[in-house]
Write a protein that holds these residues in place. Structure first.
Motif, PDB file in Angstrom:
ATOM      1  N   PRO A 140      24.317 -17.774  23.406  1.00 24.33           N
ATOM      2  CA  PRO A 140      23.498 -16.791  24.130  1.00 24.33           C
ATOM      3  C   PRO A 140      23.554 -17.047  25.633  1.00 24.33           C
ATOM      4  CG  PRO A 140      22.314 -17.649  22.226  1.00 24.33           C
ATOM      5  CD  PRO A 140      23.542 -18.486  22.369  1.00 24.33           C
ATOM      6  N   ALA A 141      23.652 -15.986  26.417  1.00 22.31           N
ATOM      7  CA  ALA A 141      23.828 -16.162  27.863  1.00 22.31           C
ATOM      8  C   ALA A 141      23.076 -15.096  28.647  1.00 22.31           C
ATOM      9  CB  ALA A 141      25.310 -16.124  28.224  1.00 22.31           C
ATOM     10  N   VAL A 142      22.680 -15.476  29.848  1.00 25.05           N
ATOM     11  CA  VAL A 142      22.035 -14.561  30.796  1.00 25.05           C
ATOM     12  C   VAL A 142      22.694 -14.753  32.152  1.00 25.05           C
ATOM     13  CG1 VAL A 142      19.910 -14.028  32.065  1.00 25.05           C
ATOM     14  CG2 VAL A 142      19.802 -14.512  29.616  1.00 25.05           C
ATOM     15  N   THR A 143      23.058 -13.663  32.806  1.00 22.01           N
ATOM     16  CA  THR A 143      23.515 -13.733  34.193  1.00 22.01           C
ATOM     17  C   THR A 143      22.361 -13.301  35.086  1.00 22.01           C
ATOM     18  OG1 THR A 143      24.414 -11.474  34.161  1.00 22.01           O
ATOM     19  CG2 THR A 143      25.910 -13.275  33.568  1.00 22.01           C
ATOM     20  N   VAL A 144      22.218 -13.986  36.224  1.00 18.51           N
ATOM     21  CA  VAL A 144      21.084 -13.717  37.105  1.00 18.51           C
ATOM     22  C   VAL A 144      21.552 -13.684  38.545  1.00 18.51           C
ATOM     23  CG1 VAL A 144      20.480 -16.165  37.205  1.00 18.51           C
ATOM     24  CG2 VAL A 144      18.740 -14.470  37.739  1.00 18.51           C
ATOM     25  N   ASP A 145      20.973 -12.786  39.319  1.00 20.45           N
ATOM     26  CA  ASP A 145      21.263 -12.591  40.740  1.00 20.45           C
ATOM     27  C   ASP A 145      22.690 -12.106  40.956  1.00 20.45           C
ATOM     28  OD1 ASP A 145      20.669 -12.742  43.599  1.00 20.45           O
ATOM     29  OD2 ASP A 145      22.020 -14.452  43.608  1.00 20.45           O
ATOM     30  N   ARG A 146      23.673 -12.988  40.858  1.00 20.66           N
ATOM     31  CA  ARG A 146      25.070 -12.578  41.007  1.00 20.66           C
ATOM     32  C   ARG A 146      25.632 -12.305  39.614  1.00 20.66           C
ATOM     33  NH1 ARG A 146      27.280 -17.108  45.354  1.00 20.66           N
ATOM     34  NH2 ARG A 146      25.592 -16.894  46.875  1.00 20.66           N
ATOM     35  N   LEU A 147      25.946 -11.074  39.352  1.00 27.74           N
ATOM     36  CA  LEU A 147      26.275 -10.651  37.999  1.00 27.74           C
ATOM     37  C   LEU A 147      27.770 -10.757  37.721  1.00 27.74           C
ATOM     38  CD1 LEU A 147      23.892  -7.572  37.992  1.00 27.74           C
ATOM     39  CD2 LEU A 147      23.391  -9.922  37.310  1.00 27.74           C
ATOM     40  N   ALA A 153      26.416 -10.461  28.058  1.00 29.36           N
ATOM     41  CA  ALA A 153      25.251 -11.295  28.371  1.00 29.36           C
ATOM     42  C   ALA A 153      24.121 -10.396  28.857  1.00 29.36           C
ATOM     43  CB  ALA A 153      25.606 -12.324  29.438  1.00 29.36           C
ATOM     44  N   ASP A 154      22.901 -10.867  28.678  1.00 31.60           N
ATOM     45  CA  ASP A 154      21.764 -10.186  29.280  1.00 31.60           C
ATOM     46  C   ASP A 154      21.818 -10.368  30.797  1.00 31.60           C
ATOM     47  OD1 ASP A 154      20.156  -9.379  26.835  1.00 31.60           O
ATOM     48  OD2 ASP A 154      20.295 -11.532  26.483  1.00 31.60           O
ATOM     49  N   ARG A 155      21.173  -9.446  31.525  1.00 34.07           N
ATOM     50  CA  ARG A 155      21.182  -9.505  32.988  1.00 34.07           C
ATOM     51  C   ARG A 155      19.748  -9.487  33.500  1.00 34.07           C
ATOM     52  NH1 ARG A 155      25.372  -5.334  35.529  1.00 34.07           N
ATOM     53  NH2 ARG A 155      23.408  -4.648  36.432  1.00 34.07           N
ATOM     54  N   VAL A 156      19.486 -10.330  34.480  1.00 31.80           N
ATOM     55  CA  VAL A 156      18.219 -10.308  35.197  1.00 31.80           C
ATOM     56  C   VAL A 156      18.553 -10.306  36.681  1.00 31.80           C
ATOM     57  CG1 VAL A 156      16.034 -11.470  35.646  1.00 31.80           C
ATOM     58  CG2 VAL A 156      17.030 -11.562  33.354  1.00 31.80           C
ATOM     59  N   SER A 157      18.095  -9.296  37.394  1.00 32.63           N
ATOM     60  CA  SER A 157      18.491  -9.173  38.795  1.00 32.63           C
ATOM     61  C   SER A 157      17.409  -8.470  39.594  1.00 32.63           C
ATOM     62  CB  SER A 157      19.814  -8.399  38.912  1.00 32.63           C
ATOM     63  OG  SER A 157      19.699  -7.115  38.330  1.00 32.63           O
ATOM     64  N   GLU A 189      28.806  -8.097  43.700  1.00 30.08           N
ATOM     65  CA  GLU A 189      28.090  -6.828  43.557  1.00 30.08           C
ATOM     66  C   GLU A 189      26.816  -6.826  44.392  1.00 30.08           C
ATOM     67  OE1 GLU A 189      26.336  -4.040  39.913  1.00 30.08           O
ATOM     68  OE2 GLU A 189      26.787  -6.148  39.563  1.00 30.08           O
ATOM     69  N   VAL A 190      26.114  -7.969  44.446  1.00 32.87           N
ATOM     70  CA  VAL A 190      24.869  -8.051  45.187  1.00 32.87           C
ATOM     71  C   VAL A 190      25.097  -7.718  46.659  1.00 32.87           C
ATOM     72  CG1 VAL A 190      25.177 -10.547  45.473  1.00 32.87           C
ATOM     73  CG2 VAL A 190      22.945  -9.572  45.792  1.00 32.87           C
ATOM     74  N   ALA A 191      26.202  -8.190  47.256  1.00 33.17           N
ATOM     75  CA  ALA A 191      26.484  -7.920  48.664  1.00 33.17           C
ATOM     76  C   ALA A 191      26.767  -6.447  48.893  1.00 33.17           C
ATOM     77  CB  ALA A 191      27.666  -8.774  49.125  1.00 33.17           C
ATOM     78  N   CYS A 192      27.549  -5.850  48.013  1.00 35.08           N
ATOM     79  CA  CYS A 192      27.890  -4.426  48.163  1.00 35.08           C
ATOM     80  C   CYS A 192      26.653  -3.551  48.027  1.00 35.08           C
ATOM     81  CB  CYS A 192      28.942  -4.035  47.129  1.00 35.08           C
ATOM     82  SG  CYS A 192      30.528  -4.888  47.330  1.00 35.08           S
ATOM     83  N   GLU A 193      25.766  -3.895  47.098  1.00 35.04           N
ATOM     84  CA  GLU A 193      24.554  -3.098  46.905  1.00 35.04           C
ATOM     85  C   GLU A 193      23.647  -3.171  48.127  1.00 35.04           C
ATOM     86  OE1 GLU A 193      24.160  -3.397  42.025  1.00 35.04           O
ATOM     87  OE2 GLU A 193      23.000  -4.747  43.311  1.00 35.04           O
ATOM     88  N   ARG A 194      23.585  -4.320  48.761  1.00 32.16           N
ATOM     89  CA  ARG A 194      22.734  -4.445  49.946  1.00 32.16           C
ATOM     90  C   ARG A 194      23.330  -3.707  51.136  1.00 32.16           C
ATOM     91  NH1 ARG A 194      20.600 -10.759  48.935  1.00 32.16           N
ATOM     92  NH2 ARG A 194      19.778 -10.252  46.860  1.00 32.16           N
ATOM     93  N   ILE A 195      24.649  -3.663  51.243  1.00 33.12           N
ATOM     94  CA  ILE A 195      25.288  -2.827  52.265  1.00 33.12           C
ATOM     95  C   ILE A 195      24.951  -1.361  52.006  1.00 33.12           C
ATOM     96  CG2 ILE A 195      27.489  -1.997  53.176  1.00 33.12           C
ATOM     97  CD1 ILE A 195      28.633  -4.774  52.642  1.00 33.12           C
ATOM     98  N   ASP A 196      25.004  -0.950  50.746  1.00 31.69           N
ATOM     99  CA  ASP A 196      24.687   0.441  50.396  1.00 31.69           C
ATOM    100  C   ASP A 196      23.268   0.804  50.817  1.00 31.69           C
ATOM    101  OD1 ASP A 196      27.202   0.754  49.314  1.00 31.69           O
ATOM    102  OD2 ASP A 196      26.556   0.474  47.236  1.00 31.69           O
ATOM    103  N   GLY A 197      22.325  -0.126  50.629  1.00 36.35           N
ATOM    104  CA  GLY A 197      20.947   0.142  51.039  1.00 36.35           C
ATOM    105  C   GLY A 197      20.821   0.287  52.542  1.00 36.35           C
TER     106      GLY A 197
END
Length: 341
Positions: A140-147, A153-157, A189-197
């Motif tokens: 079982p796995a979860v990715t967090v912050d940087r996906l 895997a489940d995702r928490v972000s 992905e986190v960096a690109c999303e923040r640029i988009d914002g």
């Protein structure tokens, strides 16, 4: 090394009675329990976790793999994960990839070979290689912050675009119109999303940013410092900087101060994450974020739920950040005639 049979001999009971006392698998008389525990303490017996894991097909260990322990975001995140997992009877093994994708892959394989019961990962890059490892693993796995795209895997972000939008809209509401952006690496992905914002907030006010308003960096203090120096030396005439995390924002604060700019009168800086340190730098950093420890606790909870219910549908938990206004942002005033180089 002492064994369970040594404990049994000293306590005057069978080794199965010792096992029942230590594992709480069957009621044992108070006298026998007292003698077993006294014998355990006297000879310093430690049960074999390896043997127990083979019997129960579980290790009660969660593997946590993060990009860097230097960034306080990840330190706070791990504290939240550990709080959640410890209360459920799990231990946490922490691995630091030091932002090295190859080391990250090595740690991933090591954790899987150690038969951890679950894996929590924040990527250091090379998502394709990680996705291949995920396909081989059944843990079982979860990715967090940087996906990790393609990972089962489940995702928490955090809602990165919304947080960046809030940060830049705050600067726009103060009267800023020329707002630079220091982004993280484009592979994340986190960096690109923040640029988009950042772009979305500017576009709503009819502002088209120049190419020299945006600089890609590496999420570190040093990276933010160097990127801010470059922005301040450029022709854009910026009055504010949005940095894609607090560490780069703190570096930008230093660069602005060294350039002779008064903060926030002549330069405003806003970060992202709301690490605890951001409230104690000078000037205290305006930022957006969620409780990082709560983010970690939520990730731990999702992972424990996955361990208990391996066949349940995958979860995608998205937390909404909030704006925290402090001293580093204010209404723009006149810029000095020249910025120190």
């Amino acid at each position: 090394m002492s064994t369970i049979k040594d404990v049994a001999a000293l306590a005057g009971v069978s080794f199965t009675t010792v096992s029942h006392v230590l594992n709480e698998t069957r009621p044992v008389s108070a006298d026998a329990r007292r003698r077993v525990l006294a014998a355990v303490e006297e000879i310093g017996y430690l049960p074999s976790a390896v043997a127990r894991s083979l019997r129960k097909s579980e290790t009660k260990i969660i593997g946590v793999l993060i990009p860097t322990v230097v960034n306080p975001f990840f330190a706070e995140l791990v504290c939240g994960v550990e709080d959640c997992c410890r209360s459920a009877g799990y231990s946490v093994f922490l691995c630091n990839s030091d932002n090295d994708p190859r080391r990250q892959q090595q740690y991933m394989r090591t954790l899987l070979e150690k038969r951890v019961d679950g894996l929590l990962l924040s990527s250091a890059g090379d998502a394709a290689a990680l996705a291949r490892i995920f396909k081989l693993a059944t843990v079982p796995a979860v990715t967090v912050d940087r996906l990790v795209a393609g990972a089962k895997a489940d995702r928490v972000s955090v809602h990165n675009q919304d947080g960046a939008y809030q940060a830049v809209r705050h600067l726009l509401d103060l009267g800023h119109r020329r707002i630079g952006c220091i982004s993280g690496p484009a592979e994340f992905e986190v960096a690109c999303e923040r640029i988009d914002g950042w772009r979305r907030a500017l576009a709503e006010r009819g502002i088209q940013p120049g190419e020299d308003w945006l600089i890609e960096s590496d999420f570190s203090n040093t990276g933010g410092y160097e990127a801010a120096r470059q922005l301040l030396r450029g022709p854009a005439g910026l009055s504010a900087i949005f940095a894609s995390n607090d560490m780069m924002a703190i570096g930008a604060l230093r660069a602005a101060a060294e350039s002779g700019l008064k903060l926030p009168e002549q330069m405003s800086v806003v970060g992202f994450d709301d690490v605890e340190l951001s409230a104690f730098v000078y000037p205290a950093l305006t930022t957006v974020g969620v409780s990082i420890k709560e983010l970690g606790r939520e990730a731990g909870k999702v992972l424990l739920d996955r361990i208990e219910n391996p066949g349940a549908p995958l979860k995608d938990v998205l937390l909404t950040p909030r704006l925290v206004v402090r001293e580093s942002s204010g209404a723009p005033r006149a810029m000095p005639a020249a910025v120190n180089q």
